[in-house]
Design a protein around this motif. Structure first.
Motif, PDB file in Angstrom:
ATOM      1  N   ASN A   1       0.813  -1.228   0.000  1.00 55.37           N
ATOM      2  CA  ASN A   1       0.000   0.000   0.000  1.00 55.37           C
ATOM      3  C   ASN A   1       0.839   1.268   0.000  1.00 55.37           C
ATOM      4  O   ASN A   1       0.327   2.368   0.234  1.00 55.37           O
TER       5      ASN A   1
ATOM      6  N   ASP B   1      -0.170   4.526  -2.151  1.00 58.34           N
ATOM      7  CA  ASP B   1      -1.306   5.265  -1.578  1.00 58.34           C
ATOM      8  C   ASP B   1      -0.903   5.992  -0.304  1.00 58.34           C
ATOM      9  O   ASP B   1      -1.281   7.148  -0.090  1.00 58.34           O
ATOM     10  N   LEU B   2      -0.144   5.299   0.534  1.00 58.04           N
ATOM     11  CA  LEU B   2       0.287   5.918   1.801  1.00 58.04           C
ATOM     12  C   LEU B   2       1.106   7.181   1.529  1.00 58.04           C
ATOM     13  O   LEU B   2       0.902   8.216   2.165  1.00 58.04           O
TER      14      LEU B   2
ATOM     15  N   ARG C   1       1.114   9.069  -1.231  1.00 59.00           N
ATOM     16  CA  ARG C   1       0.284  10.139  -1.830  1.00 59.00           C
ATOM     17  C   ARG C   1      -0.575  10.798  -0.770  1.00 59.00           C
ATOM     18  O   ARG C   1      -0.792  12.014  -0.795  1.00 59.00           O
ATOM     19  N   ARG C   2      -1.053  10.004   0.193  1.00 61.40           N
ATOM     20  CA  ARG C   2      -1.860  10.595   1.278  1.00 61.40           C
ATOM     21  C   ARG C   2      -1.021  11.536   2.146  1.00 61.40           C
ATOM     22  O   ARG C   2      -1.557  12.423   2.789  1.00 61.40           O
ATOM     23  N   GLN C   3       0.306  11.291   2.159  1.00 59.61           N
ATOM     24  CA  GLN C   3       1.189  12.230   2.888  1.00 59.61           C
ATOM     25  C   GLN C   3       1.505  13.459   2.052  1.00 59.61           C
ATOM     26  O   GLN C   3       2.319  14.289   2.446  1.00 59.61           O
TER      27      GLN C   3
END
Lengths: 309, 216
Positions: free
Chosen positions: B82, B85-86, B88-90
């Motif tokens: 993951n 995604d992790l 990009r979320r940061q």
């Protein structure tokens, strides 16, 4: 400082009257600046991960990869085994089941121990499960099996290669199979010379094996190639223990593997562009998995310029 | 004979999330090198793949693997699949490029990873040589270029003053290649290419001279 050839290993084993597993543990202590206890415990942890993956892949309905093109087949082997009517006998079925289970877990992004690579991670567990059962090996003997295998593997990795992208599948499953054959001989009480013979015969029998993963995925045909790796290792170990010899020494077989790997076109070295990957069904599977924006050109197989500078 | 594999655990190991030791675990390791050398908040990541990496990165999970390394995860971390995604979320901006040219460092499993923020950039050219082992063949520290021969271990030390001889005294007996020194203004950056893993006491001793030491 390091054992560079199998001949070096055999000479040291004869001079020191030590098994190959012990020679490599001593080398590791010297090179890693770690203690025997730490090294032994680390290998023990690798062994546990190997056991867990083999069990996980064959439990319940098994595991399935994200693409859906692999999974659930270790369970089929397990159920077939339980009927007791297989053609190749329970010993071989056990090796097959554990090899497939481990590589199915790998394809499903589970936790495995690379031996020597992830794509060939099922071969050693397949061999080890059989010798453990047949020879009633204790945990310490199983750890020795892994050290002995690693001694042979390190020589292949340094003298030739263990990556499909540089040497084809012969460098991955071929190396794993040869490592497993040698280690099986040691734990079965064979001599270091017999271990080297088993290694040479196992690697010889898989020379030329190409790396042609469908859609570039470590699924088809990688999972089942570990079956041939495991079974081939056991037969080579038995041949060596029976007194058969390779004629071509192990170190020369490694260099033959290297030359064959260097001569393989890039399409057959883990690019997913040749072999089974380039069949109509292989291409259709790639399209189905990755959608339309794929660039696969079967012609590339005949169109391989030297890509490595 | 290269002797790039020097430990039994390069052969039996690593323990890792599948599916490929070279394209997944090795990719994590190259990302990890970039993470350690950059050691600052990351704004953008650009990953350029060559040859086998360019052809098969999607199938092998190389994308999530490189980013997992850039985030500092190890190859057996459950979060590896993951990682994109992790990141990009940061708020990290990520681009993957399939370069059609031959690898500039001469290996089919090549990734060039560029990390950037407002202050600086770093590009690491690494290749995954099999079984999870990697080589680093070029590093661009904001315009200062090192070209190590490949094999780890490597040590990079930055210091305001000249500390080359002090480093030689600590690590000299273990040098595989002569020490390389580059200068940015009054800053010295040293590359030490070692034969064997340094002893913990050696690293401790060197860190007393400069805290800015990265051991790969």
């Amino acid at each position: 400082m390091m054992y560079e050839t199998i001949a070096d290993l055999l000479a040291a084993a004869a001079a020191q009257q030590q098994p190959i597993s012990e020679l490599i543990i001593e080398q590791e202590i010297k090179l890693s600046h770690s203690s025997r206890e730490i090294i032994w415990a680390t290998m023990g942890k690798n062994l546990e991960v190997m056991h867990e993956a083999a069990i996980k892949g064959a439990s319940g309905a098994g595991v399935t990869s994200a693409t859906g093109i692999s999974g659930g087949e270790a369970v089929l082997l397990k159920k077939y085994r339980e009927k007791g009517q297989s053609l190749s006998g329970d010993t071989m079925l056990l090796a097959m089941q554990n090899a497939v289970a481990t590589n199915e877990v790998n394809a499903a992004m589970g936790i495995i121990c690379a031996t020597p690579t992830a794509g060939s991670a099922g071969t050693l567990p397949g061999v080890l499960s059989v010798v453990t059962e047949r020879l009633h090996l204790q945990r310490d003997d199983q750890i020795r099996f892994l050290f002995c295998a690693s001694a042979f593997g390190m020589i292949v990795a340094n003298q030739a290669m263990i990556a499909g992208a540089t040497g084809g599948c012969q460098a991955e499953v071929g190396s794993a199979s040869a490592m497993g054959a040698a280690a099986a001989v040691e734990v079965a009480g064979g001599t270091p010379e017999q271990a080297a013979q088993a290694f040479a015969m196992a690697m010889s029998n898989l020379l030329g094996l190409v790396c042609d993963p469908v859609a570039g995925l470590v699924e088809v045909p990688c999972i089942k190639r570990n079956v041939v790796g495991a079974v081939n290792a056991l037969t080579a170990a038995d041949m060596a223990l029976a007194g058969l010899t390779s004629q071509i020494p192990a170190d020369e077989v490694i260099l033959a593997m290297k030359r064959i790997g260097q001569n393989l076109p890039a399409s057959l070295r883990e690019t997913g562009l040749g072999g089974l990957a380039a069949t109509p069904t292989g291409i259709a599977l790639k399209m189905k998995i990755f959608g339309q924006d794929v660039s696969i050109h079967p012609d590339d197989e005949n169109n391989d310029s030297a890509r490595e500078s | 004979m290269t002797n790039r594999y020097r430990s039994v655990f390069d052969i039996i190991g690593p323990i890792m999330i599948g599916p490929s030791s070279s394209h997944t675990a090795g990719a994590v390791a190259i990302g990890h090198v970039a993470n350690r050398l950059f050691h600052a908040p990351i704004k953008t990541v650009r990953v350029r793949y060559f040859e086998s990496f360019a052809q098969t990165h999607r199938g092998h999970g190389t994308d999530y693997a490189v980013i997992a390394g850039v985030l500092g995860f190890d190859p057996a971390d459950r979060r590896v699949p993951n990682a994109v995604d992790l990141a990009r979320r940061q708020g990290i901006e990520i681009t993957f490029i399939e370069d059609q040219h031959p690898s500039p460092i001469g290996h089919p499993n090549t990734a060039a990873i560029t990390l950037e923020n407002a202050e600086k950039y770093l590009t690491v050219w690494g290749c995954s040589v099999g079984g999870g082992a990697i080589e680093i063949r070029k590093i661009d520290f904001n315009g200062l270029i090192f070209e190590p021969q490949g094999s780890l271990p490597l040590i990079y030390v930055e210091a305001e003053q000249e500390i080359g001889q002090a480093l030689d005294q600590i690590f000299g007996a273990n040098y595989r290649l002569p020490r390389v020194t580059l200068m940015r203004g009054r800053h010295h950056i040293y590359q030490l290419d070692l034969l064997d893993k340094p002893f913990p006491e050696q690293l401790e001793q060197a860190r007393r001279i400069s805290q800015d030491l990265i051991s790969l």
